[in-house]
Design a protein around this motif. Structure first.
Motif, PDB file in Angstrom:
ATOM      1  N   HIS A  74       0.746  -1.173   0.014  1.00 46.85           N
ATOM      2  CA  HIS A  74      -0.186   0.128   0.146  1.00 46.85           C
ATOM      3  C   HIS A  74       0.703   1.240  -0.192  1.00 46.85           C
ATOM      4  N   ILE A  75       0.590   2.010  -0.888  1.00 41.67           N
ATOM      5  CA  ILE A  75       1.401   3.375  -0.821  1.00 41.67           C
ATOM      6  C   ILE A  75       0.477   4.542  -0.649  1.00 41.67           C
ATOM      7  N   LEU A  76       0.542   5.287   0.264  1.00 45.80           N
ATOM      8  CA  LEU A  76      -0.151   6.534   0.625  1.00 45.80           C
ATOM      9  C   LEU A  76       0.354   7.602  -0.283  1.00 45.80           C
ATOM     10  N   CYS A  77      -0.660   8.158  -0.832  1.00 41.96           N
ATOM     11  CA  CYS A  77      -0.547   9.335  -1.751  1.00 41.96           C
ATOM     12  C   CYS A  77      -0.949  10.755  -1.163  1.00 41.96           C
ATOM     13  N   TYR A  78      -0.421  11.541  -0.989  1.00 42.60           N
ATOM     14  CA  TYR A  78      -0.566  13.045  -0.215  1.00 42.60           C
ATOM     15  C   TYR A  78      -0.616  14.084  -1.432  1.00 42.60           C
ATOM     16  N   LEU A  79      -1.828  14.963  -1.192  1.00 44.98           N
ATOM     17  CA  LEU A  79      -1.874  16.233  -1.792  1.00 44.98           C
ATOM     18  C   LEU A  79      -1.794  16.180  -3.368  1.00 44.98           C
ATOM     19  N   HIS A  80      -2.064  15.087  -3.977  1.00 38.89           N
ATOM     20  CA  HIS A  80      -1.913  15.094  -5.390  1.00 38.89           C
ATOM     21  C   HIS A  80      -3.332  15.762  -6.167  1.00 38.89           C
ATOM     22  N   TYR A 163     -10.718 -16.695  -1.156  1.00 41.58           N
ATOM     23  CA  TYR A 163      -9.794 -15.661  -1.729  1.00 41.58           C
ATOM     24  C   TYR A 163      -9.576 -15.378  -3.179  1.00 41.58           C
ATOM     25  N   VAL A 164      -9.767 -14.286  -3.445  1.00 42.98           N
ATOM     26  CA  VAL A 164      -9.568 -13.906  -5.108  1.00 42.98           C
ATOM     27  C   VAL A 164      -8.361 -12.721  -5.036  1.00 42.98           C
ATOM     28  N   ALA A 165      -7.452 -12.802  -5.759  1.00 39.93           N
ATOM     29  CA  ALA A 165      -6.382 -11.800  -5.639  1.00 39.93           C
ATOM     30  C   ALA A 165      -6.876 -10.681  -6.695  1.00 39.93           C
ATOM     31  N   LEU A 166      -6.456  -9.473  -6.121  1.00 43.57           N
ATOM     32  CA  LEU A 166      -6.721  -8.136  -6.756  1.00 43.57           C
ATOM     33  C   LEU A 166      -5.752  -7.841  -7.829  1.00 43.57           C
ATOM     34  N   PRO A 167      -6.054  -7.623  -9.164  1.00 44.85           N
ATOM     35  CA  PRO A 167      -5.084  -7.013  -9.951  1.00 44.85           C
ATOM     36  C   PRO A 167      -4.786  -5.431  -9.827  1.00 44.85           C
ATOM     37  N   VAL A 168      -3.702  -5.317  -9.533  1.00 47.88           N
ATOM     38  CA  VAL A 168      -3.348  -4.040  -8.934  1.00 47.88           C
ATOM     39  C   VAL A 168      -1.938  -3.468  -9.744  1.00 47.88           C
ATOM     40  N   ILE A 169      -1.544  -2.227  -9.695  1.00 42.83           N
ATOM     41  CA  ILE A 169      -0.171  -1.817 -10.133  1.00 42.83           C
ATOM     42  C   ILE A 169       0.767  -2.012  -9.316  1.00 42.83           C
ATOM     43  N   SER A 170       1.948  -1.897  -9.900  1.00 41.36           N
ATOM     44  CA  SER A 170       3.390  -1.987  -8.951  1.00 41.36           C
ATOM     45  C   SER A 170       3.500  -0.807  -8.219  1.00 41.36           C
ATOM     46  N   PRO A 171       4.047  -0.907  -7.001  1.00 42.07           N
ATOM     47  CA  PRO A 171       4.700   0.561  -6.182  1.00 42.07           C
ATOM     48  C   PRO A 171       5.254   1.569  -7.071  1.00 42.07           C
ATOM     49  N   VAL A 172       6.344   1.040  -8.031  1.00 49.12           N
ATOM     50  CA  VAL A 172       7.075   1.601  -8.803  1.00 49.12           C
ATOM     51  C   VAL A 172       6.314   2.597  -9.830  1.00 49.12           C
ATOM     52  N   GLU A 173       4.985   1.829 -10.456  1.00 50.30           N
ATOM     53  CA  GLU A 173       4.087   2.898 -11.202  1.00 50.30           C
ATOM     54  C   GLU A 173       3.546   3.740 -10.446  1.00 50.30           C
ATOM     55  N   ALA A 174       2.858   3.380  -9.285  1.00 53.74           N
ATOM     56  CA  ALA A 174       2.260   4.260  -8.160  1.00 53.74           C
ATOM     57  C   ALA A 174       3.068   5.282  -8.232  1.00 53.74           C
ATOM     58  N   ILE A 175       4.237   5.188  -7.654  1.00 52.29           N
ATOM     59  CA  ILE A 175       5.059   6.422  -7.226  1.00 52.29           C
ATOM     60  C   ILE A 175       5.320   7.244  -8.595  1.00 52.29           C
ATOM     61  N   ARG A 176       5.344   6.911  -9.715  1.00 53.76           N
ATOM     62  CA  ARG A 176       5.602   7.819 -10.869  1.00 53.76           C
ATOM     63  C   ARG A 176       4.401   8.448 -11.118  1.00 53.76           C
ATOM     64  N   MET A 177       3.171   7.868 -10.873  1.00 54.16           N
ATOM     65  CA  MET A 177       1.866   8.394 -11.145  1.00 54.16           C
ATOM     66  C   MET A 177       1.592   9.449 -10.248  1.00 54.16           C
ATOM     67  N   ILE A 178       1.761   9.084  -8.795  1.00 52.02           N
ATOM     68  CA  ILE A 178       1.476  10.290  -7.733  1.00 52.02           C
ATOM     69  C   ILE A 178       2.454  11.380  -7.939  1.00 52.02           C
ATOM     70  N   HIS A 179       3.568  11.260  -8.551  1.00 53.74           N
ATOM     71  CA  HIS A 179       4.555  12.697  -8.603  1.00 53.74           C
ATOM     72  C   HIS A 179       4.129  13.114  -9.976  1.00 53.74           C
ATOM     73  N   ASP A 180       3.633  12.589 -10.810  1.00 54.04           N
ATOM     74  CA  ASP A 180       3.038  13.181 -12.155  1.00 54.04           C
ATOM     75  C   ASP A 180       1.840  14.147 -11.590  1.00 54.04           C
TER      76      ASP A 180
END
Length: 282
Positions: A74-80, A163-180
């Motif tokens: 889980h990546i916490l995103c602030y003030l995007h 249980y069923v897995a959730l398809p989600v993005i990688s944290p590396v992708e998330a960090i780039r998107m958050i910064h963008d």
């Protein structure tokens, strides 16, 4: 300054409205808090209005669901700024995927237990990001388990047959998107081994190298020895250090304000953002 930078409302898996959450934050003596619902910003407007009315600082945020080599992150995103951002499209897809996944899990569970999808939707409420906690609530109401913790431990665990897995993005992708989108990215409870597998040191360093802004270190699910390791990493890489409750109302035993973030670290976090201004930041 007392700042709790990780809380949830009913729009994800908390049990309170943003207005009720603001009121409790004021009652427990917080100066600043962040609303970080899972994969949604739908509670932002209500939280802003309530925070302005009550005179408390607010960082608008979000907790982004990711996966690193099969491990939940889980990546916490602030003030995007969510307007037109790639991260907004990604979390919209995640919300849709959560509904599909939850329906499949309920269908599997209904073969053995008396729960229905309609009950899950009712318990989640309008506009909520439906997920396993709401399925757990249906199991509680049906008398199958005592509480969410038992539901996750017995029936909703990642190693269980429902249980069923959730398809989600990688944290590396998330960090780039958050910064963008002008936001700052903090790794939530990175060594919470009681929740399942955690990212090993090599993977953690790769995620840090992707531009991670901070580590949520003071969190009840990070063990003491893990917190010490994380502080060494934070010092080595010049990362922001946060402390938070991960408050969910009555959905978890976590207490609002049980861990907090130092003023200088909150200020450093805000300084790294260009997306959305904080509300009444002291």
């Amino acid at each position: 300054m007392r700042a709790d930078l990780h809380t949830h409302s009913r729009f994800s898996d908390g049990t309170q409205s943003p207005t009720e959450l603001v009121a409790e934050a004021v009652d427990v003596g917080l100066d600043v808090f962040a609303l970080t619902d899972h994969d949604t910003t739908i509670g932002w407007d209500e939280a802003v209005t309530a925070a302005q009315d009550r005179g408390i600082g607010l960082l608008r945020g979000m907790e982004v669901s990711c996966r690193w080599e099969g491990i939940s992150v889980h990546i916490l995103c602030y003030l995007h700024d969510p307007a037109g951002a790639e991260i907004t499209a990604a979390i919209d897809q995640a919300r849709s995927d959560r509904i599909v996944r939850s329906k499949i899990m309920v269908d599997r569970l209904s073969q053995d237990f008396a729960i229905t999808w309609e009950e899950v939707e009712e318990l989640a409420g309008a506009d909520a990001t439906i997920g396993r906690p709401h399925v757990a609530d249906a199991l509680v109401r049906a008398g199958i388990v005592r509480d969410r913790s038992e539901a996750f431990g017995r029936l909703l665990t990642g190693s269980g047959p429902y249980y069923v897995a959730l398809p989600v993005i990688s944290p590396v992708e998330a960090i780039r998107m958050i910064h963008d989108a002008g936001g700052a990215a903090v790794f939530a409870h990175p060594l919470a081994s009681a929740r399942g597998r955690v990212v090993p040191d090599a993977g953690l360093r790769t995620i840090i190298d992707a531009g991670l802004d901070g580590l949520e270190i003071d969190h009840r699910d990070n063990p003491p020895e893990g917190r010490a390791r994380l502080r060494v990493l934070a010092a080595e890489y010049g990362l922001i250090v946060t402390g938070s409750s991960d408050y969910h109302g009555t959905g978890k035993p976590n207490l609002l304000g049980e861990n907090t973030t130092a003023r200088d670290q909150v200020e450093a976090l805000v300084e790294r953002t260009t997306g959305t201004e904080p509300i009444r930041f002291p």
